[in-house]
Design an enzyme around this catalytic site. Structure first.
Site, PDB file in Angstrom:
ATOM      1  N   GLY A  74       0.809  -1.211   0.000  1.00  0.00           N
ATOM      2  CA  GLY A  74       0.000   0.000   0.000  1.00  0.00           C
ATOM      3  C   GLY A  74       0.843   1.262   0.000  1.00  0.00           C
ATOM      4  N   ASN A 157      -7.789   4.423   8.388  1.00  0.00           N
ATOM      5  CA  ASN A 157      -7.294   3.308   9.200  1.00  0.00           C
ATOM      6  C   ASN A 157      -7.433   3.549  10.696  1.00  0.00           C
ATOM      7  OD1 ASN A 157      -5.256   5.128   7.883  1.00  0.00           O
ATOM      8  ND2 ASN A 157      -3.986   4.380   9.552  1.00  0.00           N
ATOM      9  N   GLN A 185      -7.470   0.111   3.426  1.00  0.00           N
ATOM     10  CA  GLN A 185      -8.390  -0.445   4.428  1.00  0.00           C
ATOM     11  C   GLN A 185      -9.710  -0.864   3.780  1.00  0.00           C
ATOM     12  OE1 GLN A 185      -8.053  -1.180   7.675  1.00  0.00           O
ATOM     13  NE2 GLN A 185      -5.951  -0.427   7.790  1.00  0.00           N
ATOM     14  N   HIS A 207      -1.849  -7.428   2.603  1.00  0.00           N
ATOM     15  CA  HIS A 207      -1.866  -7.962   3.970  1.00  0.00           C
ATOM     16  C   HIS A 207      -3.009  -7.414   4.811  1.00  0.00           C
ATOM     17  CE1 HIS A 207      -0.022  -4.733   6.580  1.00  0.00           C
ATOM     18  NE2 HIS A 207       0.359  -4.273   5.394  1.00  0.00           N
ATOM     19  N   THR A 243      11.954  -7.282 -11.102  1.00  0.00           N
ATOM     20  CA  THR A 243      11.379  -8.604 -11.364  1.00  0.00           C
ATOM     21  C   THR A 243      10.160  -8.827 -10.470  1.00  0.00           C
ATOM     22  OG1 THR A 243      13.541  -9.440 -11.980  1.00  0.00           O
ATOM     23  CG2 THR A 243      11.882 -11.079 -11.365  1.00  0.00           C
ATOM     24  N   CYS A 331       1.988   5.935  17.425  1.00  0.00           N
ATOM     25  CA  CYS A 331       2.516   6.975  18.308  1.00  0.00           C
ATOM     26  C   CYS A 331       3.632   6.405  19.165  1.00  0.00           C
ATOM     27  CB  CYS A 331       1.422   7.626  19.140  1.00  0.00           C
ATOM     28  SG  CYS A 331       0.659   6.568  20.352  1.00  0.00           S
TER      29      CYS A 331
HETATM   30  C1  LIG Z   1      -1.711  -0.309   5.955  1.00  0.00           C
HETATM   31  C2  LIG Z   1      -2.068   0.902   5.175  1.00  0.00           C
HETATM   32  C3  LIG Z   1      -1.195   1.450   4.215  1.00  0.00           C
HETATM   33  C4  LIG Z   1       0.181   0.891   3.983  1.00  0.00           C
HETATM   34  O1  LIG Z   1       0.135  -0.359   3.365  1.00  0.00           O
HETATM   35  P1  LIG Z   1       1.428  -1.323   3.441  1.00  0.00           P
HETATM   36  O2  LIG Z   1       1.051  -2.430   2.522  1.00  0.00           O
HETATM   37  O3  LIG Z   1       1.533  -1.752   4.857  1.00  0.00           O
HETATM   38  O4  LIG Z   1       2.588  -0.524   2.966  1.00  0.00           O
HETATM   39  C5  LIG Z   1      -1.609   2.543   3.502  1.00  0.00           C
HETATM   40  N1  LIG Z   1      -2.814   3.089   3.697  1.00  0.00           N
HETATM   41  C6  LIG Z   1      -3.686   2.605   4.599  1.00  0.00           C
HETATM   42  C7  LIG Z   1      -5.019   3.250   4.761  1.00  0.00           C
HETATM   43  C8  LIG Z   1      -3.343   1.495   5.384  1.00  0.00           C
HETATM   44  O5  LIG Z   1      -4.199   1.036   6.284  1.00  0.00           O
END
Ligand SMILES: *Cc1c(COP(=O)(O)O)cnc(C)c1O
Length: 389
Positions: A74, A157, A185, A207, A243, A331
């Site tokens: 993300g 989030n 999210q 994830h 890759t 935090c």
């Molecule tokens: C977890 C999250 C991300 C970051 O994603 P990663 O795959 O952990 O780098 C970005 N934006 C939101 C809203 C998230 O909850």
């Protein structure tokens, strides 16, 4: 304490890998290990898997396969969207103005700040109301002829609020300004096929929907001005060199398919638990408040603030009791700073420092929820007593 008796209530931080997803991935670590760019049999096997994964994700996003760019997650998708579009737009038209919301994930927020501080862009931060909602009218009022990009998070989030992405997208479309939304999210809980017409770029990360860590995707509508931020080979439509991580991408596609095709089934279960948590916490914990929107919120997401509590202390007390929750933001222990999201929704420091996020998932059951609800009031009381000394 034994692992069995621990209760995980932090599914917004990450989710466990689905068994079916793991099974789908395994062959691509072993016999089908080829590089999808290779001409031979091994390469073709890997390329076929990559094509199928792209097709699966494109279908659920109602997009074309070549509009799906695989990334490392993300955060990278957000970085590519903001930096890639901002730099392309400036080169093309001189546009140097970016609009974001104040409730963005750090992957968007810090990228926008870097574009401002190091690359000379001007960044406008929209207002939000006390529930964390962006008003589409405010987006319209902030647009300028030189606006290069608008980025508004789909579902936050920390506080779970779901933004009116379709309305915001329509306004951006009318003004011919590319619109990005971080749906990392949202992708676990909301139908992604419906947003396709509203956005030009959309970030997801595996994830958060029971896929593997370290892999994500960015939807980039055909014709959107964007340059790669990672250069090299011509992978991913020339937008992301390197890759392809075939096993992780295969896992993400399987996880996305499972999540999107079973939305109602999954959401139905967690919504019941979410509403039970919200109602009970507000009833049983004195000086507690819900953060985020009461109804326009993620189905698995309950978030609170408790006055006069240190959020980290509360998390440690809960963890000692076997409950894994979050404050909602990263935090730091030591120098407590209220989260920027909670400041943006207008909470005073005295409230904002005492935040708690409880996020539910597929394995969550009634016993987990009731155990947590029984333990929380005491933990808050203890945290308050500790904060007072
Ligand atoms: C977890 C999250 C991300 C970051 O994603 P990663 O795959 O952990 O780098 C970005 N934006 C939101 C809203 C998230 O909850």
């Amino acid at each position: 304490m034994e692992l069995q008796s621990r209760v995980y209530l932090d599914y917004a931080a990450t989710t466990p890998l689905d068994d079916q997803v793991l099974e789908a991935m395994l062959p691509y670590f072993r016999e089908d290990f080829g590089n999808p760019s290779s001409v031979h049999y091994f390469g073709q096997r890997a390329e076929a898997a990559l094509d199928e994964a792209r097709q699966t994700i494109a279908e659920r996003l109602n997009a074309r396969p070549n509009e799906i760019i695989f990334t490392s997650g993300g955060s990278e998708s957000d970085n590519l969207a903001l930096r890639g579009v901002a730099l392309a737009q400036r080169a093309r038209t001189g546009a140097n103005h970016i609009i974001i919301s104040p409730v963005e994930h750090p992957a968007v927020l810090a990228t926008a700040r870097q574009l401002e501080e190091r690359f000379g862009f001007e960044v406008d931060v929209l207002p939000v109301d006390s529930t964390g909602l962006v008003d589409p009218q405010d987006v319209e009022a902030s647009l300028r002829p030189e606006t290069a990009l608008v980025s508004v998070i789909y579902a936050n989030n920390e506080i779970g609020t779901i933004n009116p992405i379709a309305e915001i997208g329509q306004i951006c479309r009318q003004h011919h300004v590319p619109f990005h939304s971080d749906a990392v999210q949202a992708a676990a809980h909301l139908p992604m096929s419906e947003v396709r017409d509203s956005v030009d770029l959309l970030s997801i990360g595996a994830h958060k929907f029971y896929g593997p860590k370290g892999v994500g995707a960015l939807f980039v509508r055909r014709g959107t001005p964007i340059i790669p931020v990672q250069t090299g080979g011509s992978h991913e439509n020339g937008l992301r060199a390197g890759t392809s991580n075939v096993p992780l991408i295969v896992g993400m596609a399987e996880a996305f398919r499972l999540a999107q095709d079973r939305l109602e089934e999954h959401n139905g279960r967690v919504i019941k638990f979410r509403d039970r948590v919200i109602e009970t916490v507000l009833q049983t914990v004195p000086r507690s408040r819900l953060t985020g929107h009461p109804t326009e919120r993620l189905p698995n997401h309950a978030s609170f603030v408790f006055e006069g509590v240190d959020g980290n202390t509360l998390l440690m007390l809960l963890d000692a009791g076997g409950f894994a929750c979050s404050s909602g933001s990263a935090c730091k222990v030591g120098s407590p700073k209220p989260s920027e999201v909670l400041e943006a929704v207008g909470l005073s420091r005295h409230w904002a420092l005492g935040s708690l996020r409880v996020t539910l998932g597929r394995p969550t059951n009634e016993e987990d929820v009731e155990g947590f609800l029984a333990a929380l009031p005491k933990a808050v009381e203890q945290a308050r007593a500790l904060a007072a000394v």
